[in-house]
Design an enzyme around this catalytic site. Sequence first.
Site: not given
Ligand code: G3I
Length: 360
Positions: A157, A263
């Site tokens: 991105e 994705e």
């Molecule tokens: O691991 C912690 C957990 O310990 C905690 O209890 C929980 C509470 O919020 O959070 C967990 O972490 C989360 C993580 O995903 C794992 O589930 C983060 O808060 C959350 O922000 C994170 O979100 C991910 C996001 O990227 C940010 O990294 C999404 O799952 C993931 O699907 C999303 O993926 C992105 C791609 O990398 C790039 N393209 C878009 C796509 C969707 O946004």
Amino acid sequence: MQKTAAAYSTLMILSLIFFIGCVSEKSEEKKGLKDFSSFPIGGAVEIRQVLQDTALEAIILENFTSITATSDMKMYAIAPEEGNYKWDRADSLVAFSQRNDLRLFGHTLVWHSGTPRWVFQKGTEDSLWLDDFLKTYIQDYVGRYKGKVAAWDVVNEGFDTQGGEYRKTLWYNKLGKEYIANAFRYAHEADPEADLFYNDFNLERDTAKLNGVLKMIEELKADDVPITGLGVQMHLRMDIPDSLIRESVRKMAATGLKIHFSELDIIFNTHDDTRGGGEQLYSSVTPKMLEQQAQKYEMVAKIYKEEVPVSQQFGITFWDFTDRDTWINPFFDLKDWPTIYDEKLEPKPAYFGFRKGLSE
Ligand code: G3I
């Protein structure tokens, strides 16, 4: 006596036929998407969840030949604090992929949203340090998993959400657009065999953005930067015309790079690309809508097969593959049904539509 022997033989033959019938029906049942595909099919996973959820693990093993970590391999997960790498989840992903003969795709080395706060703070004050950190981080990370991670999203991105301009991130603001070329060079030095991707979203529907990315790719190639792949996220909406997707994919393939639908999911509702920015157009899903979604999934598979030359077919990855786990709902504050398995982990019409697109 002879009659009894003949009857006995007939019975044996019939039993054998019945047995073979059952076995082949069983193996037919067990066939997953990967068995219908000539290129890798993948899913995004969170390793701690997979290791605790046998139903999810079964879906992965049945359908996929490739996995990508949704979050476990991002910078905030690997370098959560200064001076300390945290390898446990990436190690676990490597072990899982090796145990199950799956390709492991590395997502992602440099991403503005994946940058931990401490890097942001230090990098804002000190560009020289940031440049040095970029090199050390990539070389340590890619070097550690040399030969174990098949390919990387080196930069994710790097362009604005809309239009054809570079995204003004910490990396861009402090290091200029050269951070992209450098990230590819560092990764290539650490693992010359790994495929190296630039990955972004909306490329299939925003022509200005696609053109900007294609121009960057031309420039990188002209400068001998070791880019080998282009990832298009394919977070699709039902109303994106197939003809536009097809035309965009054709342009991507013309780069000669490997193409990854990295994705894939398809939503019914809409959003403005920002967190919480969903617009709930449909409050429930009907069989007719699910059938239309199946047709869209089928078309996506077909477009990939028809527009991407075989030698450039890196694969198609689903970003979350169950409506139970999809990132769409919490992220956009929506209720949607974007994946190929429903909330009870049963395959949806979308699953069979995609499978049809793979097979035809
Ligand atoms: O691991 C912690 C957990 O310990 C905690 O209890 C929980 C509470 O919020 O959070 C967990 O972490 C989360 C993580 O995903 C794992 O589930 C983060 O808060 C959350 O922000 C994170 O979100 C991910 C996001 O990227 C940010 O990294 C999404 O799952 C993931 O699907 C999303 O993926 C992105 C791609 O990398 C790039 N393209 C878009 C796509 C969707 O946004």
